[in-house]
Scaffold this motif. Structure first.
Motif, PDB file in Angstrom:
ATOM      1  N   ASN A  48       7.950   6.674  -2.942  1.00 40.03           N
ATOM      2  CA  ASN A  48       6.589   6.807  -2.428  1.00 40.03           C
ATOM      3  C   ASN A  48       5.669   6.070  -3.387  1.00 40.03           C
ATOM      4  N   ARG A  49       4.627   5.443  -2.817  1.00 36.36           N
ATOM      5  CA  ARG A  49       3.716   4.692  -3.668  1.00 36.36           C
ATOM      6  C   ARG A  49       2.302   4.724  -3.109  1.00 36.36           C
ATOM      7  N   ILE A  50       1.356   4.354  -3.960  1.00 35.70           N
ATOM      8  CA  ILE A  50      -0.047   4.272  -3.562  1.00 35.70           C
ATOM      9  C   ILE A  50      -0.503   2.835  -3.750  1.00 35.70           C
ATOM     10  N   THR A  51      -1.059   2.283  -2.680  1.00 41.89           N
ATOM     11  CA  THR A  51      -1.528   0.902  -2.675  1.00 41.89           C
ATOM     12  C   THR A  51      -2.974   0.889  -2.208  1.00 41.89           C
ATOM     13  N   ARG A  52      -3.759  -0.030  -2.739  1.00 39.21           N
ATOM     14  CA  ARG A  52      -5.135  -0.148  -2.282  1.00 39.21           C
ATOM     15  C   ARG A  52      -5.407  -1.562  -1.767  1.00 39.21           C
ATOM     16  N   TYR A  53      -6.407  -1.641  -0.870  1.00 38.30           N
ATOM     17  CA  TYR A  53      -6.769  -2.889  -0.201  1.00 38.30           C
ATOM     18  C   TYR A  53      -8.290  -2.996  -0.160  1.00 38.30           C
TER      19      TYR A  53
END
Length: 362
Positions: A125-130
């Motif tokens: 699981n990961r957290i990505t931002r845009y």
């Protein structure tokens, strides 16, 4: 979530039911230290319930970019924006998303013109931002930046809720991913509530040195929000005995897998309230000026806990709209409730899944 600006939202739907005292009956709750019967909420003026959007596919989370609603879909990997008529327009499909069981594209949050997404890949699981570009009706997302990876993943117990606290930090719930011992292991990211800067680094005032861990001993927390005083609340799936509503303290140990529910053991922090999983299975929460609202999956109801009486609760929408995944406060201060009947465990009807809007009482 919009914890610090939400005003009073009073629900009074025909399906309001009072929770009974802690017992073997299916409608169950208890107070934090001296379990007694929860008090029934008085019947109130009926508010308007309308449908905002329909035909969403296993939706998981709602966030707002200014006045525009964004919704994540767990299995498609899509994030859509909703127009004023509730029509969904796709703004991205996250190719890395690898849905399996309870995993997939889960929580989303918006902060300073960035969209943050928590999702399951083939590895973790990961957290990505845009960066968010464009105007409503034509929103787009810029280049992805992964700010945290390596959160253990599985077909279940992925946690997945993310939200910015009143301190400007990003909080994320991480389930135990089926390895229960990790919840007590401070070197593991699973079975925790994590706290990080918007860039994904460790804040200097985190409770454990050079660690993202904010609290531990969690099984599968899926809802977080704050009241106007800055108190943090979290909902958590239990195993066979008790689901929980907790006050989250920095460095707190919430007991899993050693205890479940109220243990009255000084080594662990007891929940404010507990419910049998058959009538709860809590996911997203929203905190208004007056109450904590908890969306429940298996229990198919919205539980309300008044902030001035945290040992009591009342119920809304009981068995009216199926599984409820998320609840949030919209910019107009109405309450939005997200159903979740197309996730493989519900009984979808025509138009599912949908977002329901409850107007605040005047």
């Amino acid at each position: 979530m919009i914890p610090t600006t939400a005003r009073r939202v009073t629900l009074a739907l025909a399906a309001i039911l009072a929770l009974s005292s802690c017992s073997a009956e299916p409608e169950t709750g208890s107070a934090p230290s001296d379990p007694v019967a929860s008090e029934s909420a008085p019947e109130q003026q009926t508010d308007e319930l309308t449908t905002v959007a329909e035909e969403l596919a296993a939706p998981w989370s709602i966030a707002f970019h200014q006045d525009t609603a964004l919704v994540s879909e767990r299995d498609t990997g899509r994030i859509v924006e909703l127009d004023d008529d509730g029509a969904a327009r796709e703004i991205i499909v996250i190719d890395e998303v690898a849905p399996r069981g309870e995993g997939g594209l889960l929580g989303i949050a918006v902060h300073e013109d960035y969209l943050y997404a928590y999702y399951t890949t083939d590895a973790d699981n990961r957290i990505t931002r845009y960066p968010i570009d464009g105007e409503p009706g034509a929103l787009s997302l810029g280049e992805a930046e992964t700010i945290l990876d390596g959160i253990p993943a599985a077909g279940y117990h992925n946690g997945g809720r993310i939200a910015f606290g009143p301190d400007g930090m990003l909080y994320a719930t991480a389930g135990d991913a089926g390895t229960t011992s990790n919840a007590q292991d401070l070197d593991s990211l699973s079975g925790k509530i994590l706290r990080m800067t918007p860039e994904g680094t460790v804040p200097e005032d985190n409770p454990f040195d050079r660690s993202l861990v904010y609290s531990y001993g969690h099984r599968n927390p899926q809802g977080i929000d704050w009241d106007e005083e800055g108190t943090m609340y979290a909902s958590e799936f239990g195993q066979d005995t008790w689901d929980e509503l907790n006050v989250i303290e920095p460095g707190g140990n919430y007991g899993w897998p050693e205890v479940e529910g109220i243990a009255e053991d000084s080594d662990y922090t007891d929940p404010l309230q507990q419910w049998e999983p058959a009538v709860a299975s809590p996911s997203g929460i929203a905190v208004t000026e007056e109450s904590i609202f908890i969306a429940n999956l298996r229990g198919s109801r919205l539980i309300e806990v008044p902030l001035d009486d945290l040992g009591s609760s009342s119920e809304h929408l009981v068995d009216e709209h199926g599984r409820l995944r998320d609840v949030t406060i919209a910019p107009d201060e109405s309450l939005w409730v997200l159903t979740n009947n197309t996730d493989g465990r519900g009984d979808p009807g025509e138009g599912d899944d949908r977002i329901l809007r409850i107007d605040p009482a005047s």
